[in-house]
Design a protein around this motif. Structure first.
Motif, PDB file in Angstrom:
ATOM      1  N   ARG A  17     -20.126   5.623 -14.965  1.00 36.73           N
ATOM      2  CA  ARG A  17     -19.113   6.236 -14.588  1.00 36.73           C
ATOM      3  C   ARG A  17     -18.502   6.853 -15.810  1.00 36.73           C
ATOM      4  O   ARG A  17     -17.889   7.880 -15.785  1.00 36.73           O
ATOM      5  CB  ARG A  17     -18.145   5.298 -14.119  1.00 36.73           C
ATOM      6  N   LEU A  18     -18.431   6.281 -16.877  1.00 34.13           N
ATOM      7  CA  LEU A  18     -17.894   6.698 -18.130  1.00 34.13           C
ATOM      8  C   LEU A  18     -18.409   8.144 -18.705  1.00 34.13           C
ATOM      9  O   LEU A  18     -18.171   8.978 -18.963  1.00 34.13           O
ATOM     10  CB  LEU A  18     -17.736   5.591 -19.227  1.00 34.13           C
ATOM     11  N   ARG A  19     -19.902   7.847 -18.434  1.00 39.14           N
ATOM     12  CA  ARG A  19     -20.786   8.839 -19.040  1.00 39.14           C
ATOM     13  C   ARG A  19     -20.789  10.248 -18.283  1.00 39.14           C
ATOM     14  O   ARG A  19     -20.780  11.386 -18.618  1.00 39.14           O
ATOM     15  CB  ARG A  19     -22.424   8.413 -18.972  1.00 39.14           C
ATOM     16  N   SER A  20     -20.206  10.087 -16.941  1.00 40.07           N
ATOM     17  CA  SER A  20     -20.146  11.133 -15.952  1.00 40.07           C
ATOM     18  C   SER A  20     -18.859  11.663 -15.983  1.00 40.07           C
ATOM     19  O   SER A  20     -18.594  12.693 -15.224  1.00 40.07           O
ATOM     20  CB  SER A  20     -20.900  10.927 -14.556  1.00 40.07           C
ATOM     21  N   ALA A  21     -17.751  11.038 -16.566  1.00 44.08           N
ATOM     22  CA  ALA A  21     -16.574  11.480 -16.410  1.00 44.08           C
ATOM     23  C   ALA A  21     -16.200  12.778 -17.304  1.00 44.08           C
ATOM     24  O   ALA A  21     -16.715  12.770 -18.238  1.00 44.08           O
ATOM     25  CB  ALA A  21     -15.283  10.288 -16.765  1.00 44.08           C
ATOM     26  N   PRO A  22     -15.283  13.413 -16.741  1.00 38.91           N
ATOM     27  CA  PRO A  22     -15.046  14.657 -17.685  1.00 38.91           C
ATOM     28  C   PRO A  22     -14.330  14.333 -18.692  1.00 38.91           C
ATOM     29  O   PRO A  22     -13.641  13.162 -18.860  1.00 38.91           O
ATOM     30  CB  PRO A  22     -14.135  15.572 -16.505  1.00 38.91           C
ATOM     31  N   GLN A  23     -14.404  15.175 -19.791  1.00 39.73           N
ATOM     32  CA  GLN A  23     -13.569  14.905 -20.902  1.00 39.73           C
ATOM     33  C   GLN A  23     -12.253  14.673 -20.962  1.00 39.73           C
ATOM     34  O   GLN A  23     -11.519  13.593 -21.477  1.00 39.73           O
ATOM     35  CB  GLN A  23     -13.977  16.055 -22.122  1.00 39.73           C
ATOM     36  N   LEU A  95     -19.052 -16.281 -17.837  1.00 41.47           N
ATOM     37  CA  LEU A  95     -19.844 -15.468 -16.960  1.00 41.47           C
ATOM     38  C   LEU A  95     -19.015 -14.675 -15.783  1.00 41.47           C
ATOM     39  O   LEU A  95     -18.791 -13.721 -15.823  1.00 41.47           O
ATOM     40  CB  LEU A  95     -21.034 -15.840 -16.343  1.00 41.47           C
ATOM     41  N   GLY A  96     -18.315 -15.630 -15.109  1.00 44.05           N
ATOM     42  CA  GLY A  96     -17.341 -15.114 -14.191  1.00 44.05           C
ATOM     43  C   GLY A  96     -16.247 -14.390 -14.657  1.00 44.05           C
ATOM     44  O   GLY A  96     -15.759 -13.276 -14.053  1.00 44.05           O
ATOM     45  N   GLU A  97     -15.543 -14.895 -15.966  1.00 43.76           N
ATOM     46  CA  GLU A  97     -14.545 -14.097 -16.344  1.00 43.76           C
ATOM     47  C   GLU A  97     -14.875 -12.860 -16.956  1.00 43.76           C
ATOM     48  O   GLU A  97     -14.085 -11.771 -16.570  1.00 43.76           O
ATOM     49  CB  GLU A  97     -13.948 -14.921 -17.688  1.00 43.76           C
ATOM     50  N   ALA A  98     -16.180 -12.840 -17.733  1.00 40.55           N
ATOM     51  CA  ALA A  98     -16.560 -11.467 -17.968  1.00 40.55           C
ATOM     52  C   ALA A  98     -16.799 -10.442 -16.956  1.00 40.55           C
ATOM     53  O   ALA A  98     -16.424  -9.273 -17.026  1.00 40.55           O
ATOM     54  CB  ALA A  98     -17.961 -11.713 -18.794  1.00 40.55           C
ATOM     55  N   VAL A  99     -17.486 -11.004 -15.871  1.00 39.19           N
ATOM     56  CA  VAL A  99     -17.668 -10.148 -14.771  1.00 39.19           C
ATOM     57  C   VAL A  99     -16.262  -9.406 -14.043  1.00 39.19           C
ATOM     58  O   VAL A  99     -16.054  -8.307 -13.800  1.00 39.19           O
ATOM     59  CB  VAL A  99     -18.422 -10.653 -13.495  1.00 39.19           C
ATOM     60  N   ARG A 100     -15.124 -10.545 -14.248  1.00 39.98           N
ATOM     61  CA  ARG A 100     -13.788  -9.891 -13.533  1.00 39.98           C
ATOM     62  C   ARG A 100     -13.342  -9.034 -14.592  1.00 39.98           C
ATOM     63  O   ARG A 100     -12.840  -8.052 -13.975  1.00 39.98           O
ATOM     64  CB  ARG A 100     -13.339 -11.394 -13.608  1.00 39.98           C
ATOM     65  N   LEU A 101     -13.444  -9.225 -15.750  1.00 38.73           N
ATOM     66  CA  LEU A 101     -12.938  -8.132 -16.931  1.00 38.73           C
ATOM     67  C   LEU A 101     -13.560  -6.791 -16.579  1.00 38.73           C
ATOM     68  O   LEU A 101     -12.603  -5.940 -16.903  1.00 38.73           O
ATOM     69  CB  LEU A 101     -13.057  -8.938 -18.385  1.00 38.73           C
ATOM     70  N   VAL A 102     -14.668  -6.950 -16.513  1.00 42.83           N
ATOM     71  CA  VAL A 102     -15.645  -5.573 -16.240  1.00 42.83           C
ATOM     72  C   VAL A 102     -14.985  -4.845 -15.112  1.00 42.83           C
ATOM     73  O   VAL A 102     -14.705  -3.772 -15.197  1.00 42.83           O
ATOM     74  CB  VAL A 102     -16.959  -5.660 -16.228  1.00 42.83           C
ATOM     75  N   ARG A 103     -14.866  -5.539 -13.977  1.00 46.59           N
ATOM     76  CA  ARG A 103     -14.527  -4.982 -12.638  1.00 46.59           C
ATOM     77  C   ARG A 103     -12.863  -4.346 -12.743  1.00 46.59           C
ATOM     78  O   ARG A 103     -12.688  -3.208 -12.392  1.00 46.59           O
ATOM     79  CB  ARG A 103     -14.607  -5.853 -11.512  1.00 46.59           C
ATOM     80  N   GLU A 104     -12.038  -5.102 -13.365  1.00 44.44           N
ATOM     81  CA  GLU A 104     -10.779  -4.748 -13.505  1.00 44.44           C
ATOM     82  C   GLU A 104     -10.437  -3.890 -14.533  1.00 44.44           C
ATOM     83  O   GLU A 104      -9.745  -2.826 -14.239  1.00 44.44           O
ATOM     84  CB  GLU A 104      -9.903  -6.069 -13.909  1.00 44.44           C
ATOM     85  N   SER A 105     -11.219  -3.811 -15.397  1.00 44.35           N
ATOM     86  CA  SER A 105     -11.412  -2.520 -16.678  1.00 44.35           C
ATOM     87  C   SER A 105     -11.801  -1.371 -15.750  1.00 44.35           C
ATOM     88  O   SER A 105     -10.941  -0.160 -15.919  1.00 44.35           O
ATOM     89  CB  SER A 105     -12.112  -2.854 -17.890  1.00 44.35           C
ATOM     90  N   ALA A 106     -12.750  -1.287 -15.152  1.00 45.14           N
ATOM     91  CA  ALA A 106     -13.278  -0.268 -14.542  1.00 45.14           C
ATOM     92  C   ALA A 106     -12.365   0.186 -13.337  1.00 45.14           C
ATOM     93  O   ALA A 106     -11.949   1.610 -13.322  1.00 45.14           O
ATOM     94  CB  ALA A 106     -14.547  -0.557 -13.563  1.00 45.14           C
ATOM     95  N   ALA A 107     -11.679  -0.393 -12.644  1.00 44.00           N
ATOM     96  CA  ALA A 107     -10.546  -0.189 -11.545  1.00 44.00           C
ATOM     97  C   ALA A 107      -9.542   0.620 -12.456  1.00 44.00           C
ATOM     98  O   ALA A 107      -8.746   1.860 -12.066  1.00 44.00           O
ATOM     99  CB  ALA A 107     -10.014  -1.492 -10.950  1.00 44.00           C
TER     100      ALA A 107
END
Length: 111
Positions: A17-23, A95-107
């Protein structure tokens, strides 16, 4: 061995998603969000591997808005490998904490 496929998939989705985001979107905060997450994942991997040292670990540099997706992917891959190969002990919580961090950051990133 710990199954880190959920973490890897979440990191890959966010990096794509970051790669495809506009500048303009990257400059409005998406890249900063991705870099902050990459740094956090990298430090977590260092902690698991016992490499953090007295200084608190090495901080991933800011390589610019167009590099953040790759930085995130590298940090996420390193963390997944650290979790998979860590000495015996429960790593499910990390592992669960890392997945949560990724999802929250993406949101939060808006991409």
């Amino acid at each position: 061995m710990l199954d880190t496929s959920e973490l890897s998939a979440a990191v890959e989705r966010f990096a794509d998603r970051l790669r495809s985001a506009p500048q303009s979107r990257l400059q409005r905060g998406a890249a900063a969000e991705g870099l902050a997450l990459a740094r956090e994942l990298a430090l977590l991997a260092q902690r698991i591997e016992g490499l953090e040292g007295e200084s608190g670990g090495r901080v991933m540099p800011d390589a610019g808005v167009f590099a953040v997706a790759d930085q995130l992917l590298v940090a996420g891959t390193d963390l997944a490998e650290a979790l998979r190969t860590a000495p015996a002990g429960p790593r499910e919580r990390e592992l669960g904490e890392a997945v949560r961090l990724v999802r929250e950051s993406a949101a939060r990133s808006g991409v």
